[in-house]
Design a protein around this motif. Structure first.
Motif, PDB file in Angstrom:
ATOM      1  N   PHE A 145      47.524  54.861  38.056  1.00 30.80           N
ATOM      2  CA  PHE A 145      48.852  54.266  37.897  1.00 30.80           C
ATOM      3  C   PHE A 145      48.755  52.878  37.272  1.00 30.80           C
ATOM      4  CE2 PHE A 145      52.286  51.551  39.398  1.00 30.80           C
ATOM      5  CZ  PHE A 145      53.405  52.288  39.061  1.00 30.80           C
ATOM      6  N   PHE A 146      47.865  52.036  37.804  1.00 32.64           N
ATOM      7  CA  PHE A 146      47.749  50.677  37.281  1.00 32.64           C
ATOM      8  C   PHE A 146      47.184  50.658  35.864  1.00 32.64           C
ATOM      9  CE2 PHE A 146      47.602  49.039  41.855  1.00 32.64           C
ATOM     10  CZ  PHE A 146      48.918  48.605  41.790  1.00 32.64           C
ATOM     11  N   ILE A 147      46.211  51.520  35.596  1.00 34.19           N
ATOM     12  CA  ILE A 147      45.657  51.581  34.245  1.00 34.19           C
ATOM     13  C   ILE A 147      46.721  52.041  33.243  1.00 34.19           C
ATOM     14  CG2 ILE A 147      44.013  52.814  32.779  1.00 34.19           C
ATOM     15  CD1 ILE A 147      42.068  52.792  35.157  1.00 34.19           C
ATOM     16  N   SER A 148      47.599  52.937  33.694  1.00 36.27           N
ATOM     17  CA  SER A 148      48.647  53.448  32.796  1.00 36.27           C
ATOM     18  C   SER A 148      49.647  52.366  32.398  1.00 36.27           C
ATOM     19  CB  SER A 148      49.396  54.603  33.470  1.00 36.27           C
ATOM     20  OG  SER A 148      50.188  54.145  34.550  1.00 36.27           O
ATOM     21  N   LEU A 149      49.695  51.266  33.164  1.00 31.42           N
ATOM     22  CA  LEU A 149      50.607  50.171  32.834  1.00 31.42           C
ATOM     23  C   LEU A 149      50.094  49.314  31.684  1.00 31.42           C
ATOM     24  CD1 LEU A 149      51.539  48.926  36.438  1.00 31.42           C
ATOM     25  CD2 LEU A 149      52.855  50.478  34.972  1.00 31.42           C
ATOM     26  N   ALA A 162      41.128  44.545  35.748  1.00 34.96           N
ATOM     27  CA  ALA A 162      41.679  44.192  37.059  1.00 34.96           C
ATOM     28  C   ALA A 162      41.538  45.338  38.056  1.00 34.96           C
ATOM     29  CB  ALA A 162      43.143  43.791  36.913  1.00 34.96           C
ATOM     30  N   THR A 163      41.802  46.552  37.577  1.00 38.93           N
ATOM     31  CA  THR A 163      41.689  47.705  38.460  1.00 38.93           C
ATOM     32  C   THR A 163      40.249  47.923  38.902  1.00 38.93           C
ATOM     33  OG1 THR A 163      43.580  48.748  37.361  1.00 38.93           O
ATOM     34  CG2 THR A 163      42.160  50.171  38.687  1.00 38.93           C
ATOM     35  N   GLY A 164      39.308  47.741  37.988  1.00 39.01           N
ATOM     36  CA  GLY A 164      37.888  47.884  38.340  1.00 39.01           C
ATOM     37  C   GLY A 164      37.462  46.899  39.406  1.00 39.01           C
ATOM     38  N   ILE A 165      37.925  45.643  39.288  1.00 36.65           N
ATOM     39  CA  ILE A 165      37.625  44.640  40.308  1.00 36.65           C
ATOM     40  C   ILE A 165      38.195  45.083  41.652  1.00 36.65           C
ATOM     41  CG2 ILE A 165      38.141  42.275  41.079  1.00 36.65           C
ATOM     42  CD1 ILE A 165      36.125  42.275  38.876  1.00 36.65           C
ATOM     43  N   GLY A 166      39.402  45.619  41.619  1.00 33.77           N
ATOM     44  CA  GLY A 166      40.042  46.078  42.851  1.00 33.77           C
ATOM     45  C   GLY A 166      39.297  47.219  43.515  1.00 33.77           C
ATOM     46  N   GLY A 325      58.405  38.839  36.623  1.00 33.22           N
ATOM     47  CA  GLY A 325      57.477  37.726  36.592  1.00 33.22           C
ATOM     48  C   GLY A 325      56.936  37.315  37.950  1.00 33.22           C
ATOM     49  N   TYR A 326      56.949  38.254  38.904  1.00 35.01           N
ATOM     50  CA  TYR A 326      56.501  37.927  40.247  1.00 35.01           C
ATOM     51  C   TYR A 326      54.973  37.941  40.379  1.00 35.01           C
ATOM     52  CZ  TYR A 326      61.342  38.741  41.815  1.00 35.01           C
ATOM     53  OH  TYR A 326      62.698  38.684  41.996  1.00 35.01           O
ATOM     54  N   ILE A 327      54.293  38.693  39.497  1.00 30.64           N
ATOM     55  CA  ILE A 327      52.854  38.874  39.673  1.00 30.64           C
ATOM     56  C   ILE A 327      52.097  38.633  38.373  1.00 30.64           C
ATOM     57  CG2 ILE A 327      53.106  40.504  41.583  1.00 30.64           C
ATOM     58  CD1 ILE A 327      52.645  42.771  39.660  1.00 30.64           C
ATOM     59  N   THR A 328      50.800  38.375  38.516  1.00 31.02           N
ATOM     60  CA  THR A 328      49.898  38.176  37.385  1.00 31.02           C
ATOM     61  C   THR A 328      48.887  39.317  37.353  1.00 31.02           C
ATOM     62  OG1 THR A 328      48.303  36.901  38.685  1.00 31.02           O
ATOM     63  CG2 THR A 328      50.129  35.678  37.687  1.00 31.02           C
ATOM     64  N   ILE A 329      48.009  39.300  36.359  1.00 32.89           N
ATOM     65  CA  ILE A 329      47.007  40.355  36.256  1.00 32.89           C
ATOM     66  C   ILE A 329      46.041  40.314  37.431  1.00 32.89           C
ATOM     67  CG2 ILE A 329      45.364  39.006  34.885  1.00 32.89           C
ATOM     68  CD1 ILE A 329      46.227  42.771  34.487  1.00 32.89           C
ATOM     69  N   LYS A 330      45.798  39.140  37.993  1.00 32.67           N
ATOM     70  CA  LYS A 330      44.921  39.050  39.160  1.00 32.67           C
ATOM     71  C   LYS A 330      45.526  39.766  40.361  1.00 32.67           C
ATOM     72  CE  LYS A 330      44.413  35.165  41.381  1.00 32.67           C
ATOM     73  NZ  LYS A 330      44.027  33.792  41.750  1.00 32.67           N
ATOM     74  N   ASP A 331      46.850  39.717  40.453  1.00 36.14           N
ATOM     75  CA  ASP A 331      47.520  40.416  41.552  1.00 36.14           C
ATOM     76  C   ASP A 331      47.295  41.923  41.465  1.00 36.14           C
ATOM     77  OD1 ASP A 331      48.591  38.076  42.667  1.00 36.14           O
ATOM     78  OD2 ASP A 331      50.276  38.114  41.263  1.00 36.14           O
ATOM     79  N   ILE A 332      47.135  42.441  40.239  1.00 38.78           N
ATOM     80  CA  ILE A 332      46.864  43.876  40.080  1.00 38.78           C
ATOM     81  C   ILE A 332      45.534  44.235  40.747  1.00 38.78           C
ATOM     82  CG2 ILE A 332      46.417  45.721  38.417  1.00 38.78           C
ATOM     83  CD1 ILE A 332      49.336  44.850  38.556  1.00 38.78           C
ATOM     84  N   ALA A 333      44.540  43.360  40.596  1.00 40.62           N
ATOM     85  CA  ALA A 333      43.244  43.590  41.254  1.00 40.62           C
ATOM     86  C   ALA A 333      43.404  43.588  42.763  1.00 40.62           C
ATOM     87  CB  ALA A 333      42.237  42.519  40.822  1.00 40.62           C
ATOM     88  N   GLY A 377      41.521  42.588  50.035  1.00 40.77           N
ATOM     89  CA  GLY A 377      42.388  41.729  49.232  1.00 40.77           C
ATOM     90  C   GLY A 377      41.758  40.390  48.914  1.00 40.77           C
ATOM     91  N   ILE A 378      41.129  39.786  49.926  1.00 43.45           N
ATOM     92  CA  ILE A 378      40.465  38.495  49.722  1.00 43.45           C
ATOM     93  C   ILE A 378      39.310  38.641  48.734  1.00 43.45           C
ATOM     94  CG2 ILE A 378      39.138  36.660  50.858  1.00 43.45           C
ATOM     95  CD1 ILE A 378      40.768  37.338  53.417  1.00 43.45           C
ATOM     96  N   SER A 379      38.530  39.713  48.896  1.00 46.94           N
ATOM     97  CA  SER A 379      37.393  39.952  48.001  1.00 46.94           C
ATOM     98  C   SER A 379      37.857  40.129  46.561  1.00 46.94           C
ATOM     99  CB  SER A 379      36.625  41.198  48.450  1.00 46.94           C
ATOM    100  OG  SER A 379      36.118  41.051  49.764  1.00 46.94           O
ATOM    101  N   ALA A 380      38.956  40.875  46.364  1.00 40.20           N
ATOM    102  CA  ALA A 380      39.472  41.096  45.010  1.00 40.20           C
ATOM    103  C   ALA A 380      39.894  39.780  44.365  1.00 40.20           C
ATOM    104  CB  ALA A 380      40.659  42.064  45.057  1.00 40.20           C
ATOM    105  N   ASN A 381      40.552  38.934  45.142  1.00 40.93           N
ATOM    106  CA  ASN A 381      41.013  37.650  44.623  1.00 40.93           C
ATOM    107  C   ASN A 381      39.844  36.803  44.123  1.00 40.93           C
ATOM    108  OD1 ASN A 381      42.527  35.284  44.109  1.00 40.93           O
ATOM    109  ND2 ASN A 381      42.336  34.613  46.243  1.00 40.93           N
ATOM    110  N   TYR A 382      38.825  36.658  44.953  1.00 48.60           N
ATOM    111  CA  TYR A 382      37.721  35.766  44.596  1.00 48.60           C
ATOM    112  C   TYR A 382      36.708  36.424  43.661  1.00 48.60           C
ATOM    113  CZ  TYR A 382      39.616  32.339  47.748  1.00 48.60           C
ATOM    114  OH  TYR A 382      40.446  31.403  48.320  1.00 48.60           O
ATOM    115  N   LEU A 383      36.597  37.750  43.720  1.00 49.65           N
ATOM    116  CA  LEU A 383      35.759  38.441  42.737  1.00 49.65           C
ATOM    117  C   LEU A 383      36.343  38.283  41.341  1.00 49.65           C
ATOM    118  CD1 LEU A 383      34.621  41.859  44.292  1.00 49.65           C
ATOM    119  CD2 LEU A 383      33.158  40.048  43.377  1.00 49.65           C
ATOM    120  N   PHE A 384      37.661  38.412  41.257  1.00 47.99           N
ATOM    121  CA  PHE A 384      38.338  38.261  39.968  1.00 47.99           C
ATOM    122  C   PHE A 384      38.083  36.860  39.400  1.00 47.99           C
ATOM    123  CE2 PHE A 384      41.756  37.443  37.034  1.00 47.99           C
ATOM    124  CZ  PHE A 384      41.999  38.669  36.425  1.00 47.99           C
ATOM    125  N   ILE A 385      38.260  35.847  40.229  1.00 49.64           N
ATOM    126  CA  ILE A 385      38.031  34.468  39.792  1.00 49.64           C
ATOM    127  C   ILE A 385      36.585  34.269  39.351  1.00 49.64           C
ATOM    128  CG2 ILE A 385      37.956  32.063  40.567  1.00 49.64           C
ATOM    129  CD1 ILE A 385      40.282  32.755  42.461  1.00 49.64           C
TER     130      ILE A 385
END
Length: 393
Positions: A145-149, A162-166, A325-333, A377-385
């Motif tokens: 679903f996320f990749i299709s976006l 982003a999806t891979g990080i997630g 405009g509520y979310i960014t690409i990091k939020d997808i992760a 969720g925490i891991s995705a946030n900091y892994l992305f960064i």
């Protein structure tokens, strides 16, 4: 079952029940509240519960075939080293994670119903299967679903990345959830912390039991018997989905809005209307959510909250969030990680624990999985960064 007199808990529950009834009724009106509750429950029954039952039937059929023809035994050998290191479980547990990833949480219960799968686990490991399977439930659906976006919202960033990080973060969360419940389960069954997770082979216990008849007959019988197990599972989890998800949705969603003018409309008693208290609470907790998950908008908290009851319902709100405009690409992760790990566990956990006959560990399973989802969720946030920093993106 214990026989107890009227106690303090009786009055506490009565107070909570009346308080909740008044809360919804004052905001929505008694008639609208009751109609929305019933219509939302019916929506969840037809659009979510029956879908999960269909998944469980197909997965149960697959599990029956795999058990009958020795695939379970083969995969136990192939997955053994990896699964033991990561989860401290027999290798065959990897099938549960994979089947749930390709379908939904109850897929692991379909496997549990098969004797060839179940007999490879020790008693204290059986409830852990619930957290393992749920950690990957609907994972493929969420990822696709996320990749299709990516085509429609490419300006936001790389959805593949982003999806891979997630997905990686969801594995980290699953390890926490499974290991925590293993600790509680060992304690519950008075098992040594250093117990060998691999069950000792006794006699011919691990030899396969097969049906009589031709290949075709065995194939059809095993598929149909496995499918029947899936029906049983679907029926067992329906109460949890309807009761818990209904109120989570009604606490998260707000008053209906005119899609053209954007103006608030009066309550009509339709499905999925609500009082919107959870996002309102989220606004006051942004000082927690922002450093943990990296959310920049309080509306983003709706995704993990809805994921508690239904990951499928949660991903449905994402396009609207992007457009507003509520979310960014990091939020997808972060959404990928939390959605995959939690995947509606409050809706299914009670029924799944009941299905594996381990009701006594339901509370510990839910606590462990709650922590696992937060870690995801925490891991995705900091892994992305971290990855963005290292790659200079």
């Amino acid at each position: 079952m214990k026989k107890n007199p009227i106690t303090t808990e009786t009055f506490v529950l009565l107070f909570v029940f009346l308080g909740g009834f008044l809360l919804f009724s004052i905001e929505m009106g008694v008639a609208n509240f009751l109609n929305t509750m019933i219509n939302t429950s019916f929506f969840l029954l037809t659009e979510v519960a029956f879908w999960i039952m269909g998944v469980a039937v197909l997965t149960g059929a697959m599990a029956g075939i795999f058990a009958e023809f020795g695939i379970v035994a083969l995969l136990n050998i192939l997955f053994g080293p990896i699964v033991r290191v990561i989860y401290n479980l027999p290798g065959v547990a990897g099938i549960g994670a994979i089947s749930a990833y390709f379908s939904d949480n109850p897929a692991v219960i379909s496997l549990y119903k098969e004797k060839e799968f179940r007999k490879r686990f020790k008693g204290y490991q059986i409830p852990v299967l619930v957290n393992l399977g749920t950690s990957f439930g609907m994972g493929l659906v969420i990822a696709i679903f996320f990749i299709s976006l990516n085509n429609d919202y490419a300006y936001l960033g790389n959805f593949f990345f982003a999806t891979g990080i997630g997905v990686v973060a969801s594995v980290i969360g699953s390890i926490v959830s499974v290991r925590l419940l293993t600790y509680y389960s060992k304690k519950f069954f008075s098992i040594s912390r250093n117990d060998n997770p691999i069950k000792k082979i006794e006699g011919d216990e691990f030899l396969r039991e097969t049906r009589e008849g031709t290949f075709v007959n065995r194939f059809l019988e095993s598929a149909l018997d496995g499918g029947k197990n899936g029906v049983d599972i679907g029926l067992q989890i329906i109460p949890g989905i309807l009761i818990i998800s209904t109120f989570i949705i009604m606490l998260t969603n707000g008053q209906p809005v005119n899609s053209v003018t954007g103006e608030l409309m009066p309550y009509s008693g339709a499905a999925k209307e609500g009082i919107g208290y959870l996002p309102a609470i989220g606004r006051h907790l942004m000082f927690i959510f922002k450093p943990l998950f990296g959310f920049t908008s309080p509306e983003a908290i709706a995704f993990p909250l809805i994921s508690l009851g239904s990951a499928g319902a949660a991903i449905g709100i994402v396009p609207e969030f992007i457009e507003n405009g509520y979310i960014t690409i990091k939020d997808i992760a972060v959404f990928t990680a939390i959605g995959t790990t939690w995947s509606g566990y409050l809706s299914t956990h009670v029924g799944m624990m009941d299905a594996v006959k381990r009701r006594g560990l339901t509370t510990q399973a839910i606590i462990s999985h709650t922590i696992g989802g937060l870690v995801s969720g925490i891991s995705a946030n900091y892994l992305f960064i971290l990855v963005v920093f290292l790659l200079g993106l």
